[in-house]
Design an enzyme around this catalytic site. Structure first.
Site, PDB file in Angstrom:
ATOM      1  N   ARG A 181     -65.285 -78.454  31.634  1.00  0.00           N
ATOM      2  CA  ARG A 181     -64.777 -78.654  33.002  1.00  0.00           C
ATOM      3  C   ARG A 181     -64.994 -77.459  33.909  1.00  0.00           C
ATOM      4  NH1 ARG A 181     -60.970 -81.123  29.979  1.00  0.00           N
ATOM      5  NH2 ARG A 181     -61.862 -79.905  28.315  1.00  0.00           N
ATOM      6  N   THR A 182     -64.862 -76.237  33.386  1.00  0.00           N
ATOM      7  CA  THR A 182     -64.978 -75.079  34.285  1.00  0.00           C
ATOM      8  C   THR A 182     -66.402 -74.957  34.849  1.00  0.00           C
ATOM      9  OG1 THR A 182     -63.255 -73.975  33.026  1.00  0.00           O
ATOM     10  CG2 THR A 182     -64.561 -72.598  34.487  1.00  0.00           C
ATOM     11  N   LYS A 215     -82.984 -63.425  22.836  1.00  0.00           N
ATOM     12  CA  LYS A 215     -83.960 -62.409  22.401  1.00  0.00           C
ATOM     13  C   LYS A 215     -83.326 -61.025  22.457  1.00  0.00           C
ATOM     14  CE  LYS A 215     -87.839 -64.909  24.513  1.00  0.00           C
ATOM     15  NZ  LYS A 215     -88.769 -64.859  25.651  1.00  0.00           N
ATOM     16  N   ARG A 259     -68.610 -66.612  32.492  1.00  0.00           N
ATOM     17  CA  ARG A 259     -67.723 -66.836  31.346  1.00  0.00           C
ATOM     18  C   ARG A 259     -68.336 -66.106  30.157  1.00  0.00           C
ATOM     19  NH1 ARG A 259     -64.744 -72.152  29.076  1.00  0.00           N
ATOM     20  NH2 ARG A 259     -63.472 -71.560  30.857  1.00  0.00           N
ATOM     21  N   HIS A 313     -58.393 -65.893  33.234  1.00  0.00           N
ATOM     22  CA  HIS A 313     -59.118 -67.058  33.753  1.00  0.00           C
ATOM     23  C   HIS A 313     -58.456 -67.391  35.099  1.00  0.00           C
ATOM     24  CE1 HIS A 313     -61.263 -70.711  34.001  1.00  0.00           C
ATOM     25  NE2 HIS A 313     -60.887 -71.314  32.899  1.00  0.00           N
TER      26      HIS A 313
END
Ligand code: NCD
Length: 308
Positions: free
Chosen positions: A56-57, A84, A106, A134
Protein backbone atom coordinates in the site's frame (compact mmCIF):
# COMPACT_ATOMS: atom_id res chain seq x y z
CA UNK A 1 7.80 22.98 6.83
CA UNK A 2 11.30 21.54 6.64
CA UNK A 3 12.68 20.39 3.28
CA UNK A 4 12.49 16.70 4.22
CA UNK A 5 10.01 14.53 6.10
CA UNK A 6 12.20 12.02 7.88
CA UNK A 7 10.36 11.51 11.17
CA UNK A 8 7.24 12.69 12.96
CA UNK A 9 9.39 15.06 15.04
CA UNK A 10 10.09 17.09 11.88
CA UNK A 11 6.54 18.42 12.18
CA UNK A 12 5.45 20.84 14.89
CA UNK A 13 1.77 21.20 15.66
CA UNK A 14 1.24 23.87 13.00
CA UNK A 15 3.03 21.85 10.31
CA UNK A 16 1.14 18.66 11.14
CA UNK A 17 -2.19 20.50 11.16
CA UNK A 18 -1.29 22.14 7.83
CA UNK A 19 -0.68 18.69 6.28
CA UNK A 20 -4.03 17.39 7.55
CA UNK A 21 -5.90 20.52 6.44
CA UNK A 22 -4.21 20.46 3.02
CA UNK A 23 -5.15 16.78 2.61
CA UNK A 24 -8.77 17.64 3.43
CA UNK A 25 -8.70 20.52 0.93
CA UNK A 26 -7.25 18.30 -1.78
CA UNK A 27 -9.86 15.65 -1.05
CA UNK A 28 -12.72 18.11 -1.42
CA UNK A 29 -11.14 19.70 -4.52
CA UNK A 30 -11.11 16.27 -6.18
CA UNK A 31 -14.45 15.01 -4.87
CA UNK A 32 -16.96 14.47 -7.61
CA UNK A 33 -14.43 15.24 -10.38
CA UNK A 34 -14.28 12.84 -13.22
CA UNK A 35 -10.54 13.39 -13.71
CA UNK A 36 -8.93 12.94 -10.29
CA UNK A 37 -5.87 15.03 -11.05
CA UNK A 38 -4.40 18.41 -10.13
CA UNK A 39 -1.74 20.09 -12.29
CA UNK A 40 0.32 21.23 -9.27
CA UNK A 41 3.51 19.20 -9.77
CA UNK A 42 3.56 19.11 -13.56
CA UNK A 43 7.16 18.78 -14.76
CA UNK A 44 8.47 17.60 -11.38
CA UNK A 45 9.86 14.10 -10.84
CA UNK A 46 9.25 11.91 -7.79
CA UNK A 47 11.29 8.74 -7.34
CA UNK A 48 9.95 5.89 -5.23
CA UNK A 49 13.07 4.15 -3.93
CA UNK A 50 11.97 0.92 -2.26
CA UNK A 51 14.51 -1.45 -0.74
CA UNK A 52 11.87 -3.30 1.30
CA UNK A 53 8.62 -4.94 0.28
CA UNK A 54 5.53 -2.80 0.23
CA UNK A 55 2.05 -2.93 -1.22
CA UNK A 56 0.00 0.00 0.00
CA UNK A 57 2.72 2.54 0.79
CA UNK A 58 4.42 2.28 -2.59
CA UNK A 59 1.20 2.34 -4.58
CA UNK A 60 -0.15 5.14 -2.42
CA UNK A 61 2.90 7.37 -3.03
CA UNK A 62 2.78 6.55 -6.73
CA UNK A 63 -0.88 7.49 -6.98
CA UNK A 64 -0.33 10.62 -4.89
CA UNK A 65 2.45 11.87 -7.15
CA UNK A 66 0.50 11.00 -10.31
CA UNK A 67 -2.63 12.78 -9.07
CA UNK A 68 -0.47 15.89 -8.68
CA UNK A 69 0.71 15.40 -12.31
CA UNK A 70 4.33 14.66 -11.36
CA UNK A 71 6.40 12.16 -13.33
CA UNK A 72 6.97 9.06 -11.21
CA UNK A 73 9.85 6.62 -11.33
CA UNK A 74 9.41 3.39 -9.37
CA UNK A 75 12.68 1.89 -8.30
CA UNK A 76 12.85 -1.38 -6.44
CA UNK A 77 16.17 -2.75 -5.27
CA UNK A 78 15.41 -6.12 -6.83
CA UNK A 79 16.41 -6.01 -10.47
CA UNK A 80 18.50 -2.83 -10.09
CA UNK A 81 22.26 -2.29 -9.79
CA UNK A 82 21.81 -2.54 -6.00
CA UNK A 83 21.97 -6.28 -6.55
CA UNK A 84 25.43 -5.66 -8.10
CA UNK A 85 26.48 -3.95 -4.87
CA UNK A 86 25.80 -0.30 -5.74
CA UNK A 87 25.55 1.75 -2.55
CA UNK A 88 22.62 3.83 -1.36
CA UNK A 89 24.70 6.96 -1.95
CA UNK A 90 25.58 6.15 -5.56
CA UNK A 91 22.02 5.05 -6.26
CA UNK A 92 20.68 8.34 -4.91
CA UNK A 93 23.22 10.49 -6.76
CA UNK A 94 22.41 8.66 -9.97
CA UNK A 95 18.70 9.31 -9.55
CA UNK A 96 19.31 12.94 -8.78
CA UNK A 97 21.58 13.36 -11.79
CA UNK A 98 18.58 12.26 -13.84
CA UNK A 99 16.57 15.11 -12.38
CA UNK A 100 14.54 13.77 -9.48
CA UNK A 101 13.01 16.49 -7.27
CA UNK A 102 11.93 14.22 -4.43
CA UNK A 103 12.94 10.77 -3.27
CA UNK A 104 10.47 8.65 -1.33
CA UNK A 105 12.52 5.97 0.39
CA UNK A 106 11.78 2.74 2.21
CA UNK A 107 14.77 0.92 3.62
CA UNK A 108 15.43 -1.91 6.07
CA UNK A 109 18.06 0.11 7.91
CA UNK A 110 16.86 2.60 10.52
CA UNK A 111 18.34 5.99 9.64
CA UNK A 112 18.84 5.35 5.89
CA UNK A 113 16.58 8.29 4.85
CA UNK A 114 18.57 10.63 7.13
CA UNK A 115 21.81 9.64 5.38
CA UNK A 116 20.15 10.09 2.01
CA UNK A 117 19.00 13.59 2.97
CA UNK A 118 22.64 14.59 3.50
CA UNK A 119 23.60 13.55 -0.01
CA UNK A 120 20.87 14.96 -2.23
CA UNK A 121 19.57 18.43 -3.08
CA UNK A 122 15.90 17.50 -3.40
CA UNK A 123 13.40 16.50 -0.71
CA UNK A 124 13.52 13.12 0.99
CA UNK A 125 10.37 11.50 2.37
CA UNK A 126 10.75 8.54 4.72
CA UNK A 127 8.34 5.77 3.70
CA UNK A 128 9.51 3.47 6.51
CA UNK A 129 13.07 2.87 7.76
CA UNK A 130 13.73 -0.35 9.66
CA UNK A 131 12.07 -0.24 13.05
CA UNK A 132 12.50 3.53 13.29
CA UNK A 133 9.76 5.70 11.73
CA UNK A 134 7.03 5.89 9.10
CA UNK A 135 5.79 9.49 9.36
CA UNK A 136 3.25 9.50 6.51
CA UNK A 137 1.53 6.48 8.07
CA UNK A 138 1.15 8.45 11.31
CA UNK A 139 -0.21 11.43 9.35
CA UNK A 140 -2.82 9.31 7.58
CA UNK A 141 -3.76 7.71 10.89
CA UNK A 142 -4.18 11.15 12.51
CA UNK A 143 -6.23 12.26 9.50
CA UNK A 144 -8.47 9.20 9.83
CA UNK A 145 -8.99 9.76 13.57
CA UNK A 146 -9.87 13.41 13.00
CA UNK A 147 -12.22 12.47 10.17
CA UNK A 148 -14.08 9.88 12.28
CA UNK A 149 -14.04 11.53 15.71
CA UNK A 150 -13.85 15.21 14.72
CA UNK A 151 -10.81 15.99 16.88
CA UNK A 152 -7.38 14.83 17.99
CA UNK A 153 -6.84 16.89 21.12
CA UNK A 154 -7.55 14.75 24.19
CA UNK A 155 -8.43 11.65 22.14
CA UNK A 156 -7.42 8.45 23.97
CA UNK A 157 -5.50 6.16 21.64
CA UNK A 158 -4.48 2.64 22.65
CA UNK A 159 -1.69 1.13 20.51
CA UNK A 160 -1.52 -2.65 20.88
CA UNK A 161 1.07 -5.27 20.00
CA UNK A 162 4.55 -5.45 18.53
CA UNK A 163 5.70 -1.96 19.47
CA UNK A 164 9.32 -3.08 19.56
CA UNK A 165 9.53 -3.63 15.79
CA UNK A 166 6.97 -1.05 14.73
CA UNK A 167 7.97 2.15 12.96
CA UNK A 168 4.24 2.86 12.70
CA UNK A 169 3.96 2.89 16.51
CA UNK A 170 7.00 5.17 16.93
CA UNK A 171 5.78 7.74 14.41
CA UNK A 172 2.28 7.63 15.88
CA UNK A 173 3.50 8.13 19.44
CA UNK A 174 5.38 11.31 18.50
CA UNK A 175 2.81 12.75 16.11
CA UNK A 176 -0.15 12.05 18.38
CA UNK A 177 1.68 13.68 21.29
CA UNK A 178 2.34 16.74 19.10
CA UNK A 179 -1.36 16.87 18.25
CA UNK A 180 -2.52 16.57 21.87
CA UNK A 181 -3.81 12.96 21.94
CA UNK A 182 -3.18 10.65 24.91
CA UNK A 183 -1.44 7.41 23.99
CA UNK A 184 -1.39 4.15 25.94
CA UNK A 185 0.80 1.28 24.71
CA UNK A 186 -0.30 -2.28 25.43
CA UNK A 187 2.17 -5.08 24.67
CA UNK A 188 3.90 -8.04 26.20
CA UNK A 189 6.98 -6.75 28.09
CA UNK A 190 9.21 -8.52 25.54
CA UNK A 191 7.74 -6.44 22.71
CA UNK A 192 8.29 -3.02 24.28
CA UNK A 193 11.50 -1.10 23.50
CA UNK A 194 13.97 -0.46 26.30
CA UNK A 195 13.66 3.33 26.11
CA UNK A 196 9.86 3.42 26.33
CA UNK A 197 10.04 5.10 29.75
CA UNK A 198 11.11 8.34 28.06
CA UNK A 199 8.25 8.32 25.51
CA UNK A 200 5.16 10.51 26.04
CA UNK A 201 2.92 7.48 26.73
CA UNK A 202 1.33 5.33 29.43
CA UNK A 203 2.13 1.62 29.38
CA UNK A 204 -0.23 -1.22 30.30
CA UNK A 205 0.00 -5.00 30.04
CA UNK A 206 -3.73 -5.50 30.37
CA UNK A 207 -5.76 -4.93 27.21
CA UNK A 208 -9.11 -5.65 28.88
CA UNK A 209 -8.47 -2.95 31.47
CA UNK A 210 -7.84 -0.14 28.95
CA UNK A 211 -10.47 -0.87 26.29
CA UNK A 212 -13.50 0.63 28.08
CA UNK A 213 -11.76 4.05 28.13
CA UNK A 214 -10.38 4.04 24.58
CA UNK A 215 -11.55 6.27 21.73
CA UNK A 216 -9.21 4.56 19.28
CA UNK A 217 -7.59 1.11 19.30
CA UNK A 218 -4.68 0.78 16.90
CA UNK A 219 -3.63 -2.83 16.37
CA UNK A 220 -0.08 -3.52 15.17
CA UNK A 221 1.08 -6.41 13.03
CA UNK A 222 3.24 -9.01 14.71
CA UNK A 223 6.39 -8.50 12.60
CA UNK A 224 7.66 -12.06 12.42
CA UNK A 225 10.22 -11.12 9.73
CA UNK A 226 12.02 -8.82 12.19
CA UNK A 227 12.04 -11.37 15.02
CA UNK A 228 15.25 -13.29 15.51
CA UNK A 229 14.15 -14.84 18.79
CA UNK A 230 11.00 -16.00 20.48
CA UNK A 231 9.14 -13.02 21.96
CA UNK A 232 6.02 -14.87 23.14
CA UNK A 233 5.11 -18.52 23.83
CA UNK A 234 2.80 -19.16 20.85
CA UNK A 235 0.56 -17.41 18.34
CA UNK A 236 -2.44 -18.73 20.25
CA UNK A 237 -1.22 -17.36 23.54
CA UNK A 238 -0.44 -13.99 21.91
CA UNK A 239 -3.96 -13.78 20.44
CA UNK A 240 -5.55 -14.70 23.70
CA UNK A 241 -3.81 -11.91 25.63
CA UNK A 242 -3.24 -9.20 23.03
CA UNK A 243 -5.53 -9.99 20.10
CA UNK A 244 -8.68 -7.95 19.40
CA UNK A 245 -11.64 -10.26 18.93
CA UNK A 246 -15.38 -9.61 18.85
CA UNK A 247 -15.81 -10.04 22.60
CA UNK A 248 -13.09 -7.50 23.39
CA UNK A 249 -14.42 -5.09 20.78
CA UNK A 250 -17.72 -5.20 22.69
CA UNK A 251 -15.99 -3.58 25.67
CA UNK A 252 -15.22 -0.41 23.70
CA UNK A 253 -17.29 2.77 24.09
CA UNK A 254 -20.02 3.13 21.44
CA UNK A 255 -18.23 5.43 19.00
CA UNK A 256 -14.69 4.07 19.44
CA UNK A 257 -12.85 3.05 16.26
CA UNK A 258 -10.45 0.21 15.42
CA UNK A 259 -7.39 0.85 13.24
CA UNK A 260 -4.65 -1.27 11.66
CA UNK A 261 -1.93 -0.03 9.27
CA UNK A 262 -1.92 -3.28 7.27
CA UNK A 263 -0.83 -5.80 6.28
CA UNK A 264 -2.94 -7.71 8.82
CA UNK A 265 -2.43 -11.14 10.29
CA UNK A 266 -6.13 -11.93 10.46
CA UNK A 267 -6.83 -14.22 13.38
CA UNK A 268 -3.63 -13.24 15.14
CA UNK A 269 -3.63 -9.62 16.32
CA UNK A 270 -7.10 -8.91 14.91
CA UNK A 271 -10.09 -11.17 14.30
CA UNK A 272 -11.75 -11.05 10.88
CA UNK A 273 -15.08 -10.00 12.44
CA UNK A 274 -13.33 -6.95 13.95
CA UNK A 275 -11.37 -6.05 10.82
CA UNK A 276 -14.58 -6.16 8.78
CA UNK A 277 -16.80 -4.42 11.34
CA UNK A 278 -18.35 -0.96 11.12
CA UNK A 279 -15.87 0.31 13.72
CA UNK A 280 -12.91 -0.62 11.53
CA UNK A 281 -11.24 2.25 9.64
CA UNK A 282 -8.75 0.00 7.85
CA UNK A 283 -10.06 0.67 4.36
CA UNK A 284 -10.49 4.40 5.07
CA UNK A 285 -6.86 4.55 6.21
CA UNK A 286 -5.72 3.28 2.83
CA UNK A 287 -7.85 5.80 0.94
CA UNK A 288 -6.79 8.68 3.21
CA UNK A 289 -3.16 7.71 2.66
CA UNK A 290 -3.32 8.97 -0.91
CA UNK A 291 -4.72 12.41 0.08
CA UNK A 292 -2.24 12.80 2.92
CA UNK A 293 0.73 11.88 0.72
CA UNK A 294 -0.49 14.30 -1.93
CA UNK A 295 -0.51 16.98 0.77
CA UNK A 296 3.03 16.08 1.86
CA UNK A 297 4.44 16.11 -1.68
CA UNK A 298 2.62 19.32 -2.48
CA UNK A 299 3.88 21.10 0.64
CA UNK A 300 7.47 19.87 0.23
CA UNK A 301 7.72 20.58 -3.48
CA UNK A 302 5.74 23.81 -3.44
CA UNK A 303 2.78 25.04 -5.43
CA UNK A 304 -0.81 25.63 -4.48
CA UNK A 305 -3.72 23.24 -4.98
CA UNK A 306 -5.60 24.14 -8.11
CA UNK A 307 -2.85 26.44 -9.40
CA UNK A 308 -0.21 25.73 -12.04
C1 NCD B 1 3.64 -1.00 7.96
C2 NCD B 1 5.09 -0.89 7.63
O1 NCD B 1 5.57 -1.33 6.60
O2 NCD B 1 5.77 -0.31 8.47
N1 NCD B 1 2.78 -1.10 6.90
C3 NCD B 1 2.44 0.00 6.19
O3 NCD B 1 3.27 0.78 5.76
N2 NCD B 1 1.14 0.22 6.00
C4 NCD B 1 3.35 -1.90 9.08
C5 NCD B 1 3.75 -3.32 9.00
O4 NCD B 1 4.50 -3.76 8.12
O5 NCD B 1 3.28 -4.05 9.88
Amino acid sequence: MKRHLLEAGDLDRDDATLVLDTAAQIESALAGREVKKLPTLRGRTVVNLFFEDSTRTRISFELAAKRLSADVINFSAKGSSVSKGESLKDTALTLEAMGSDAIVVRHGASGAPHRLAQWVQGSVVNAGDGTHEHPTQALLDAYTIRQRLGRLDGVRVVVVGDVLHSRVARSNVWLLATLGAEVTLVAPPTLLPVGVGSWPVQVSYDLDAVLPKADVVMMLRVQAERMNASFFPSAREYSRRYGLDGRRMGALPDDAIVMHPGPMNRGMEIAAEVADSARSTIVDQVGNGVSVRMAVLYLLLGGAPDSE
